[in-house]
Design a protein around this motif. Structure first.
Motif, PDB file in Angstrom:
ATOM      1  N   UNK A 376       0.840  -1.207   0.000  1.00  0.00           N
ATOM      2  CA  UNK A 376       0.000   0.000   0.000  1.00  0.00           C
ATOM      3  C   UNK A 376       0.870   1.250   0.000  1.00  0.00           C
ATOM      4  N   UNK A 377       1.894   1.273   0.841  1.00  0.00           N
ATOM      5  CA  UNK A 377       2.745   2.454   0.992  1.00  0.00           C
ATOM      6  C   UNK A 377       3.541   2.766  -0.269  1.00  0.00           C
ATOM      7  N   UNK A 378       4.036   1.721  -0.940  1.00  0.00           N
ATOM      8  CA  UNK A 378       4.943   1.931  -2.063  1.00  0.00           C
ATOM      9  C   UNK A 378       4.275   1.889  -3.436  1.00  0.00           C
ATOM     10  N   UNK A 379       3.107   1.256  -3.544  1.00  0.00           N
ATOM     11  CA  UNK A 379       2.517   1.051  -4.865  1.00  0.00           C
ATOM     12  C   UNK A 379       1.065   1.510  -4.993  1.00  0.00           C
ATOM     13  N   UNK A 380       0.310   1.480  -3.904  1.00  0.00           N
ATOM     14  CA  UNK A 380      -1.125   1.820  -3.988  1.00  0.00           C
ATOM     15  C   UNK A 380      -1.376   3.004  -3.043  1.00  0.00           C
ATOM     16  N   UNK A 381      -0.623   4.070  -3.240  1.00  0.00           N
ATOM     17  CA  UNK A 381      -0.593   5.147  -2.246  1.00  0.00           C
ATOM     18  C   UNK A 381      -1.275   6.439  -2.681  1.00  0.00           C
ATOM     19  N   UNK A 382      -1.947   6.436  -3.831  1.00  0.00           N
ATOM     20  CA  UNK A 382      -2.607   7.660  -4.292  1.00  0.00           C
ATOM     21  C   UNK A 382      -3.766   8.023  -3.361  1.00  0.00           C
ATOM     22  N   UNK A 383      -3.921   9.303  -3.099  1.00  0.00           N
ATOM     23  CA  UNK A 383      -4.924   9.765  -2.132  1.00  0.00           C
ATOM     24  C   UNK A 383      -6.353   9.588  -2.625  1.00  0.00           C
ATOM     25  N   UNK A 384      -6.552   9.590  -3.950  1.00  0.00           N
ATOM     26  CA  UNK A 384      -7.919   9.609  -4.481  1.00  0.00           C
ATOM     27  C   UNK A 384      -8.471   8.211  -4.779  1.00  0.00           C
ATOM     28  N   UNK A 385      -7.858   7.160  -4.240  1.00  0.00           N
ATOM     29  CA  UNK A 385      -8.372   5.807  -4.447  1.00  0.00           C
ATOM     30  C   UNK A 385      -9.404   5.497  -3.372  1.00  0.00           C
ATOM     31  N   UNK A 386     -10.564   5.022  -3.808  1.00  0.00           N
ATOM     32  CA  UNK A 386     -11.605   4.592  -2.870  1.00  0.00           C
ATOM     33  C   UNK A 386     -11.089   3.433  -2.020  1.00  0.00           C
ATOM     34  N   UNK A 394      -4.489  -3.836  -3.624  1.00  0.00           N
ATOM     35  CA  UNK A 394      -3.456  -4.420  -2.760  1.00  0.00           C
ATOM     36  C   UNK A 394      -3.506  -5.945  -2.832  1.00  0.00           C
ATOM     37  N   UNK A 395      -4.694  -6.517  -2.787  1.00  0.00           N
ATOM     38  CA  UNK A 395      -4.839  -7.976  -2.922  1.00  0.00           C
ATOM     39  C   UNK A 395      -4.208  -8.448  -4.240  1.00  0.00           C
ATOM     40  N   UNK A 396      -4.508  -7.701  -5.321  1.00  0.00           N
ATOM     41  CA  UNK A 396      -3.984  -8.090  -6.629  1.00  0.00           C
ATOM     42  C   UNK A 396      -2.461  -8.012  -6.658  1.00  0.00           C
ATOM     43  N   UNK A 397      -1.902  -6.971  -6.047  1.00  0.00           N
ATOM     44  CA  UNK A 397      -0.449  -6.835  -5.995  1.00  0.00           C
ATOM     45  C   UNK A 397       0.177  -7.948  -5.163  1.00  0.00           C
ATOM     46  N   UNK A 398      -0.485  -8.349  -4.108  1.00  0.00           N
ATOM     47  CA  UNK A 398      -0.015  -9.447  -3.252  1.00  0.00           C
ATOM     48  C   UNK A 398       0.047 -10.742  -4.058  1.00  0.00           C
ATOM     49  N   UNK A 399      -0.964 -10.959  -4.898  1.00  0.00           N
ATOM     50  CA  UNK A 399      -1.042 -12.193  -5.681  1.00  0.00           C
ATOM     51  C   UNK A 399      -0.114 -12.188  -6.886  1.00  0.00           C
ATOM     52  N   UNK A 400      -0.100 -11.079  -7.645  1.00  0.00           N
ATOM     53  CA  UNK A 400       0.634 -11.030  -8.911  1.00  0.00           C
ATOM     54  C   UNK A 400       2.035 -10.474  -8.760  1.00  0.00           C
ATOM     55  N   UNK A 401       2.271  -9.717  -7.677  1.00  0.00           N
ATOM     56  CA  UNK A 401       3.551  -9.052  -7.496  1.00  0.00           C
ATOM     57  C   UNK A 401       3.454  -7.584  -7.875  1.00  0.00           C
ATOM     58  N   UNK A 402       4.198  -6.726  -7.200  1.00  0.00           N
ATOM     59  CA  UNK A 402       4.090  -5.280  -7.451  1.00  0.00           C
ATOM     60  C   UNK A 402       4.505  -4.855  -8.853  1.00  0.00           C
ATOM     61  N   UNK A 403       5.473  -5.550  -9.451  1.00  0.00           N
ATOM     62  CA  UNK A 403       5.911  -5.175 -10.804  1.00  0.00           C
ATOM     63  C   UNK A 403       4.789  -5.376 -11.815  1.00  0.00           C
ATOM     64  N   UNK A 405       1.662  -5.445 -11.068  1.00  0.00           N
ATOM     65  CA  UNK A 405       0.607  -4.488 -10.747  1.00  0.00           C
ATOM     66  C   UNK A 405       0.876  -3.155 -11.448  1.00  0.00           C
ATOM     67  N   UNK A 406       2.114  -2.704 -11.464  1.00  0.00           N
ATOM     68  CA  UNK A 406       2.446  -1.465 -12.166  1.00  0.00           C
ATOM     69  C   UNK A 406       2.122  -1.593 -13.648  1.00  0.00           C
ATOM     70  N   UNK A 407       2.434  -2.741 -14.242  1.00  0.00           N
ATOM     71  CA  UNK A 407       2.119  -2.965 -15.656  1.00  0.00           C
ATOM     72  C   UNK A 407       0.615  -2.956 -15.896  1.00  0.00           C
ATOM     73  N   UNK A 408      -0.135  -3.607 -15.003  1.00  0.00           N
ATOM     74  CA  UNK A 408      -1.591  -3.677 -15.164  1.00  0.00           C
ATOM     75  C   UNK A 408      -2.218  -2.285 -15.085  1.00  0.00           C
ATOM     76  N   UNK A 409      -1.768  -1.491 -14.146  1.00  0.00           N
ATOM     77  CA  UNK A 409      -2.346  -0.142 -13.985  1.00  0.00           C
ATOM     78  C   UNK A 409      -1.957   0.751 -15.172  1.00  0.00           C
ATOM     79  N   UNK A 410      -0.726   0.582 -15.655  1.00  0.00           N
ATOM     80  CA  UNK A 410      -0.294   1.363 -16.809  1.00  0.00           C
ATOM     81  C   UNK A 410      -1.108   0.992 -18.042  1.00  0.00           C
ATOM     82  N   UNK A 411      -1.327  -0.314 -18.254  1.00  0.00           N
ATOM     83  CA  UNK A 411      -2.126  -0.755 -19.394  1.00  0.00           C
ATOM     84  C   UNK A 411      -3.570  -0.281 -19.257  1.00  0.00           C
ATOM     85  N   UNK A 412      -4.119  -0.335 -18.045  1.00  0.00           N
ATOM     86  CA  UNK A 412      -5.490   0.143 -17.830  1.00  0.00           C
ATOM     87  C   UNK A 412      -5.628   1.595 -18.273  1.00  0.00           C
ATOM     88  N   UNK A 413      -4.639   2.411 -17.927  1.00  0.00           N
ATOM     89  CA  UNK A 413      -4.693   3.824 -18.320  1.00  0.00           C
ATOM     90  C   UNK A 413      -4.612   3.960 -19.836  1.00  0.00           C
TER      91      UNK A 413
END
Length: 464
Positions: A376-386, A394-403, A405-413
């Motif tokens: 949460x502190x290093x990867x899911x830390x944006x203030x405007x997230x519900x 965070x669950x997804x990052x725990x399962x897939x790994x933080x790297x 997760x960064x790819x998934x969020x970048x692709x989503x955008x």
């Protein structure tokens, strides 16, 4: 056979074409069929889930995908050049957003099996016949007291999908109850992220006693969820004709859709065993959380979850749910990768968190929760997230790994989706990058979380 939004020379879906969302997502549009054909794009709003639409290894699957594939061919009959064809574009939303998104011009078709209720007909036109003569029936857990009639349900709680016709029909039954001086049914609309099949899983788990669902869906899921009982003699509505919906100001589109349904969609074939069963074969099982072994583990480890979840400002039931998904709360479990215990941590990860003995349940839980906080502190830390979306990320990052997760969020955008929302957004990118594993993981944990929350609420009420 998923020739969906694909070129003429391919029998496979073009996933790049399928889910990149340019202007037709961002700009509202409410034109009728002629204008749609001029744009050469028709937007289908679908619910993201196991049966209607999901991605597996980048490929679109689901009942509505197949129907939309057939409709695209119907719509372009006689048009030879691919450049002149109107392409179906899928836009996933939560079920309770299907109609609002349609009315706002964010889509052209609500592609779901919707009941044409009087309230909905005030706003929408329907192309009916995708499923015919459907009854909405009561479904309960086998161990609940079996009702003989609706009168036996007076004062009972019935948990239904948010925004569904089930709540509307139960409200009509309550009006009859009032005239007959009977206690009203307590209608509980579920979390907006839960579909009817998710609620059936909760009933199967013994957490929810009663729900209402379309009979065809109840019978199909009952093949998998063996603790369900279908009370088919208790119906919230009868003989419904289900189908897709469009806006009132799109009569030509409705007429075209109805012609498609009348000519090509037959309940006995397409929506019978040949299609529906294909998507009900594989699903995550919910064990019965109320059984003695699971309950004993919950009671044994709950103090540790409460202690460390409180330290890091997490809802302890959200972490219990994750522990249940990881190991069934079994601290003796060891994965083939060497992940250990309740939270299935690698010893190297635990060591980074300052813990050495994963065979100690308290250390295992403490290390897992500290790692969740680190994510949460290093990867899911944006203030405007519900808050609920943050936990899912965070669950997804725990399962897939933080790297990843960064790819998934970048692709989503890049796809025009919200990188700060998991449900219906980043989970779609996850399906393209790593397949269905993480999507199923988060979905299961979330349902377990709802189950534990409901069970906790029931327990508190009985103690009052």
């Amino acid at each position: 056979m998923f020739a969906y939004a694909a070129s003429e020379s391919s029998n496979q879906p073009n996933s790049n074409d399928l889910l990149h969302f340019p202007f037709y997502i961002k700009e509202p549009f409410t034109g009728d069929l002629a204008e749609i054909k001029q744009r050469k794009i028709i937007r289908a709003l679908v619910t993201y889930g196991k049966s209607d639409f999901h991605l597996a290894n980048g490929q679109p699957l689901g009942i509505q995908v197949e129907l939309l594939n057939l409709y695209e061919k119907f719509l372009n009959k006689g048009i030879r050049r691919d450049v002149n064809k109107t392409k179906v574009k899928i836009i996933p939303v939560h079920f309770d957003q299907l109609i609002p998104a349609l009315l706002e011009g964010r889509g052209d078709i609500a592609a779901a099996f919707l009941t044409a209720t009087p309230e909905r007909k005030k706003q929408l036109r329907f192309a009916l016949g995708n499923a015919q003569d459907i009854n909405e029936v009561l479904v309960s857990h086998k161990e609940t007291q079996r009702p003989n009639s609706w009168r036996d349900m007076a004062g009972k709680k019935i948990y239904v999908m948010a925004g569904s016709s089930y709540a509307e029909h139960l409200a009509a039954i309550n009006r009859l109850f009032k005239r007959n001086k009977l206690k009203a049914i307590k209608i509980i609309e579920g979390d907006s992220k839960l579909l009817s099949e998710d609620i059936l899983e909760l009933v199967n788990a013994g957490v929810v006693d009663y729900t209402i669902v379309d009979d065809y869906k109840a019978h199909l899921w009952a093949k998998l969820f063996t603790e369900l009982r279908i009370d088919k003699h208790i119906r919230a509505s009868e003989g419904q004709n289900l189908g897709w919906a469009v806006r009132q100001n799109n009569p030509k589109l409705q007429k075209n859709l109805q012609a498609f349904v009348d000519q090509q969609v037959k309940q006995g074939s397409l929506l019978g065993n040949t299609l529906l069963n294909r998507y009900f074969e594989h699903t995550a099982w919910v064990k019965r959380l109320a059984n003695s072994e699971d309950r004993a583990r919950f009671n044994l480890y709950a103090p540790f979850f409460k202690k460390y979840a409180s330290e890091y400002a997490f809802d302890y039931l959200a972490i219990v749910a994750q522990g249940y998904q990881e190991s069934g709360l079994d601290n003796s479990k060891v994965s083939h990768r060497g992940a250990r215990g309740i939270m299935q941590l690698l010893p190297s990860t635990a060591k980074q968190m300052g813990y050495k003995d994963l065979s100690d349940p308290e250390q295992n839980i403490a290390a897992g929760i500290k790692y969740l906080d680190w994510l949460r502190t290093h990867y899911i830390n944006q203030d405007d997230i519900d808050d609920s979306e943050r936990m899912a990320l965070i669950w997804a990052a725990y399962n897939a790994g933080p790297t990843k997760m960064k790819r998934m969020r970048r692709l989503a955008e890049e796809m025009g989706l919200d990188p700060n929302r998991w449900f219906g957004h980043v989970e779609i990118a996850a399906g393209r990058i790593i397949g269905s594993e993480t999507v199923r993981y988060v979905s299961n944990v979330y349902k377990y979380y709802i189950a534990y929350t409901l069970a906790s609420d029931i327990e508190q009420q009985t103690q009052q």
